[in-house]
Design an enzyme around this catalytic site. Structure first.
Site, PDB file in Angstrom:
ATOM      1  N   LYS A  70    -123.694 -32.057  96.379  1.00 32.75           N
ATOM      2  CA  LYS A  70    -123.035 -33.360  96.262  1.00 32.75           C
ATOM      3  C   LYS A  70    -121.602 -33.129  95.847  1.00 32.75           C
ATOM      4  CE  LYS A  70    -123.162 -37.847  95.767  1.00 32.75           C
ATOM      5  NZ  LYS A  70    -122.063 -37.877  96.742  1.00 32.75           N
ATOM      6  N   LYS A 106    -118.278 -29.536  97.822  1.00 31.41           N
ATOM      7  CA  LYS A 106    -116.972 -30.201  97.917  1.00 31.41           C
ATOM      8  C   LYS A 106    -116.426 -29.969  99.304  1.00 31.41           C
ATOM      9  CE  LYS A 106    -114.262 -32.554  95.145  1.00 31.41           C
ATOM     10  NZ  LYS A 106    -114.636 -33.410  93.997  1.00 31.41           N
ATOM     11  N   THR A 190    -115.844 -43.530  87.484  1.00 30.42           N
ATOM     12  CA  THR A 190    -115.301 -42.303  86.885  1.00 30.42           C
ATOM     13  C   THR A 190    -114.423 -42.644  85.684  1.00 30.42           C
ATOM     14  OG1 THR A 190    -115.352 -41.314  89.068  1.00 30.42           O
ATOM     15  CG2 THR A 190    -114.136 -40.131  87.385  1.00 30.42           C
ATOM     16  N   SER A 362    -122.589 -42.326  92.083  1.00 34.57           N
ATOM     17  CA  SER A 362    -122.903 -41.888  93.451  1.00 34.57           C
ATOM     18  C   SER A 362    -124.402 -41.620  93.588  1.00 34.57           C
ATOM     19  CB  SER A 362    -122.148 -40.605  93.800  1.00 34.57           C
ATOM     20  OG  SER A 362    -120.848 -40.904  94.244  1.00 34.57           O
TER      21      SER A 362
HETATM   22  P1  NAD Z   1    -106.378 -40.766  93.657  1.00 35.69           P
HETATM   23  O1  NAD Z   1    -105.959 -40.201  94.963  1.00 35.69           O
HETATM   24  O2  NAD Z   1    -106.956 -42.136  93.599  1.00 35.69           O
HETATM   25  O3  NAD Z   1    -105.138 -40.734  92.640  1.00 35.69           O
HETATM   26  C1  NAD Z   1    -104.369 -39.621  92.378  1.00 35.69           C
HETATM   27  C2  NAD Z   1    -103.201 -40.079  91.512  1.00 35.69           C
HETATM   28  O4  NAD Z   1    -102.469 -38.941  91.083  1.00 35.69           O
HETATM   29  C3  NAD Z   1    -102.205 -40.985  92.238  1.00 35.69           C
HETATM   30  O5  NAD Z   1    -101.805 -42.012  91.359  1.00 35.69           O
HETATM   31  C4  NAD Z   1    -101.019 -40.062  92.504  1.00 35.69           C
HETATM   32  O6  NAD Z   1     -99.785 -40.782  92.562  1.00 35.69           O
HETATM   33  C5  NAD Z   1    -101.082 -39.195  91.265  1.00 35.69           C
HETATM   34  N1  NAD Z   1    -100.398 -37.918  91.382  1.00 35.69           N
HETATM   35  C6  NAD Z   1    -100.427 -37.018  92.386  1.00 35.69           C
HETATM   36  N2  NAD Z   1     -99.650 -35.960  92.086  1.00 35.69           N
HETATM   37  C7  NAD Z   1     -99.133 -36.219  90.853  1.00 35.69           C
HETATM   38  C8  NAD Z   1     -98.266 -35.522  89.991  1.00 35.69           C
HETATM   39  N3  NAD Z   1     -97.777 -34.324  90.313  1.00 35.69           N
HETATM   40  N4  NAD Z   1     -97.947 -36.088  88.809  1.00 35.69           N
HETATM   41  C9  NAD Z   1     -98.437 -37.299  88.455  1.00 35.69           C
HETATM   42  N5  NAD Z   1     -99.264 -38.001  89.227  1.00 35.69           N
HETATM   43  C10 NAD Z   1     -99.601 -37.464  90.398  1.00 35.69           C
HETATM   44  O7  NAD Z   1    -107.367 -39.690  92.991  1.00 35.69           O
HETATM   45  P2  NAD Z   1    -108.534 -39.926  91.952  1.00 35.69           P
HETATM   46  O8  NAD Z   1    -109.770 -40.245  92.700  1.00 35.69           O
HETATM   47  O9  NAD Z   1    -108.070 -40.830  90.865  1.00 35.69           O
HETATM   48  O10 NAD Z   1    -108.732 -38.451  91.369  1.00 35.69           O
HETATM   49  C11 NAD Z   1    -107.913 -37.914  90.339  1.00 35.69           C
HETATM   50  C12 NAD Z   1    -108.563 -36.677  89.757  1.00 35.69           C
HETATM   51  O11 NAD Z   1    -109.869 -36.997  89.297  1.00 35.69           O
HETATM   52  C13 NAD Z   1    -108.780 -35.515  90.743  1.00 35.69           C
HETATM   53  O12 NAD Z   1    -108.707 -34.302  90.019  1.00 35.69           O
HETATM   54  C14 NAD Z   1    -110.204 -35.723  91.219  1.00 35.69           C
HETATM   55  O13 NAD Z   1    -110.786 -34.539  91.715  1.00 35.69           O
HETATM   56  C15 NAD Z   1    -110.831 -36.161  89.927  1.00 35.69           C
HETATM   57  N6  NAD Z   1    -112.082 -36.900  90.063  1.00 35.69           N
HETATM   58  C16 NAD Z   1    -112.158 -38.037  90.809  1.00 35.69           C
HETATM   59  C17 NAD Z   1    -113.360 -38.730  90.878  1.00 35.69           C
HETATM   60  C18 NAD Z   1    -113.477 -40.032  91.587  1.00 35.69           C
HETATM   61  O14 NAD Z   1    -114.549 -40.641  91.525  1.00 35.69           O
HETATM   62  N7  NAD Z   1    -112.441 -40.551  92.217  1.00 35.69           N
HETATM   63  C19 NAD Z   1    -114.492 -38.236  90.214  1.00 35.69           C
HETATM   64  C20 NAD Z   1    -114.381 -37.077  89.452  1.00 35.69           C
HETATM   65  C21 NAD Z   1    -113.166 -36.422  89.392  1.00 35.69           C
END
Ligand code: NAD
Length: 428
Positions: A70, A106, A190, A362
């Protein structure tokens, strides 16, 4: 030797450290420090201007001893096999620590999805599924959204798989739109999950959440709901969020010592796809550059953007006031930064515990798909809170008993559970 920011090397180093402490046998370590299967494939897409472009897609299945693999699919310009491997490995530990009967996988595509039109995105999503569908399925491997992918994209992917399978198969992918087989609460899961663990950590640290301030890196799905949870549920204030500004091609931080109006920033993001610098300035907020988000005088740091952001170098800029780091992002901290946190007695809620809320809901989505019966939002969030709180308490109990750093304690719980499943299945 210079510090590595390669996520897979970091994931392996973290694992190796705890595997040595646990005295795992060499063949067990060898199984777990590498993925069981990995795929790299081409996805040709006809672009809107008539040209043909070839993208590279990835899928890594790290370990499926506890259940089908997953994990999300990330569309990001600098996606590499090593990033996907690291994220797949962390998914194995995440499902284990959250006690969800799933393994770790992943996927990704090396692309900046913001450069694609809607039609191109749909073709890329369908192409990704078509290339790998024989290795996906509700009992094989179940993808989900991640950075750069959305609920709508999951809907297209589910549809493509269902066509190829010849039957409606909602359980092949999670994070689907509500009404298209998705679960209520997945959007919030999350970020709210991060806050449930922050709440428990604050109780443990005897911090008053109403007097607490936080700075958040990112303003995407995780950061938005973590920020909302921090203000609305815990009564604290978020004084800084950051985001990637496409015009300036730089990370910008939006700062207000009095606290930001998160609902306002979320409405701007909903309307324009990102925070807009001008709108933030109009609202009276300051814009700061570079690593400003981690230099704020706050109690809590929530990295919720990308990996390897808290390094041996950047942690030198952290205020003495910071007592708690809640890792919303996957792999935001390098081993050198961990050493700094240990030395300075900064409490860390490690990523695969802190952000397990997404995979937890999920999993709930898959359960609801199987039952073909859907829960109300309150029911989803209540079940999420129960799971996250139990996972936090379990890791904290091991950390206290073993006098271990929280990340190491989380690894002890997760590795123990995966090794037990491999033993019970006769793999060892
Ligand atoms: P997303 O695409 O919704 O958002 C990413 C954010 O990061 C955006 O606001 C973008 O502008 C910002 N960003 C990108 N580069 C940047 C930088 N250099 N400095 C500051 N901001 C920056 O992604 P998300 O789903 O919120 O995921 C964020 C993190 O959380 C990732 O590491 C992802 O693997 C992890 N994560 C996400 C989920 C989920 O359910 N979405 C679950 C577990 C972990």
């Amino acid at each position: 030797m210079s510090e590595t920011t390669n996520a897979f090397q970091i994931a392996q180093a973290q694992f190796d450290g705890v595997a040595a402490q646990l005295g795992l046998e060499p063949h067990v370590r060898e199984i777990l420090r590498w993925p069981r299967r990995e795929f790299k494939f081409q996805i040709p897409v006809r672009m809107d201007d008539g040209s043909q472009q070839v993208f590279f897609g990835y899928r890594v299945q790290h370990n499926d001893s506890r259940g089908p693999t997953k994990g999300g699919i990330r569309f990001h310009a600098s996606e590499t096999m090593d990033t996907v491997r690291a994220l797949a490995m962390w998914m194995t530990w995440k499902c284990a620590v959250a006690e969800i009967p799933l393994g770790g996988g992943k996927g990704g595509v090396a692309v900046d999805s913001a450069t694609l039109t809607i039609r191109e995105k749909e073709h890329l999503c369908r192409g990704w599924v078509a290339a790998i569908h024989k290795n996906l399925g509700p009992r094989i491997d179940v993808p989900a959204p991640d950075v750069g992918t959305t609920a709508q994209m999951m809907g297209w992917m589910m549809d493509e798989y269902s066509k190829l399978a010849g039957e409606y198969t909602p359980g092949v992918i999670t994070g689907k739109p509500v009404g298209g087989g998705g679960s209520l609460g997945r959007r919030e899961a999350t970020g709210y999950g991060v806050i449930y663990t922050v709440r428990e950590a604050m109780k443990h640290l005897k911090m008053d959440s109403k007097k607490a301030s936080a700075s958040v890196q990112g303003f995407g799905n995780v950061a938005q709901y973590a920020s909302r949870g921090f203000t609305e549920q815990l009564g604290g204030k978020v004084v800084c969020v950051s985001y990637w500004d496409r015009n300036e091609k730089a990370a910008l931080s939006v700062v207000s010592p009095k606290g930001l109006d998160i609902a306002f920033l979320q409405s701007v993001t909903d309307e324009y796809g990102s925070i807009l610098k001008d709108k933030a300035i109009e609202a009276g907020y300051k814009i700061e550059h570079g690593d400003a988000w981690l230099e704020q005088d706050v109690d809590v740091l929530i990295p919720a953007a990308l990996e390897s952001q808290l390094t041996g170098q950047t942690v030198q800029k952290i205020s003495d006031k910071v007592k708690l780091v809640a890792e919303g992002a996957n792999g935001p901290t390098t081993p050198e930064a961990d050493e700094h946190f240990k030395k300075n007695n900064i409490f860390v809620i490690p990523d695969f515990l802190c952000n397990a809320g997404g995979v937890t809901v999920s999993y709930f989505e898959g359960v609801q798909n199987d039952m073909n019966y859907y829960w109300a939002l309150d029911e989803v969030l209540q079940r999420l809170d129960t799971k996250m709180t139990a996972a936090f308490e379990h890791v904290l109990e091991v950390a206290e008993r073993e006098k271990a750093y929280m990340r190491d304690a989380a690894y002890m719980v997760a590795i123990g559970s995966v090794v037990e499943a491999m033993e019970l299945r006769g793999w060892l």
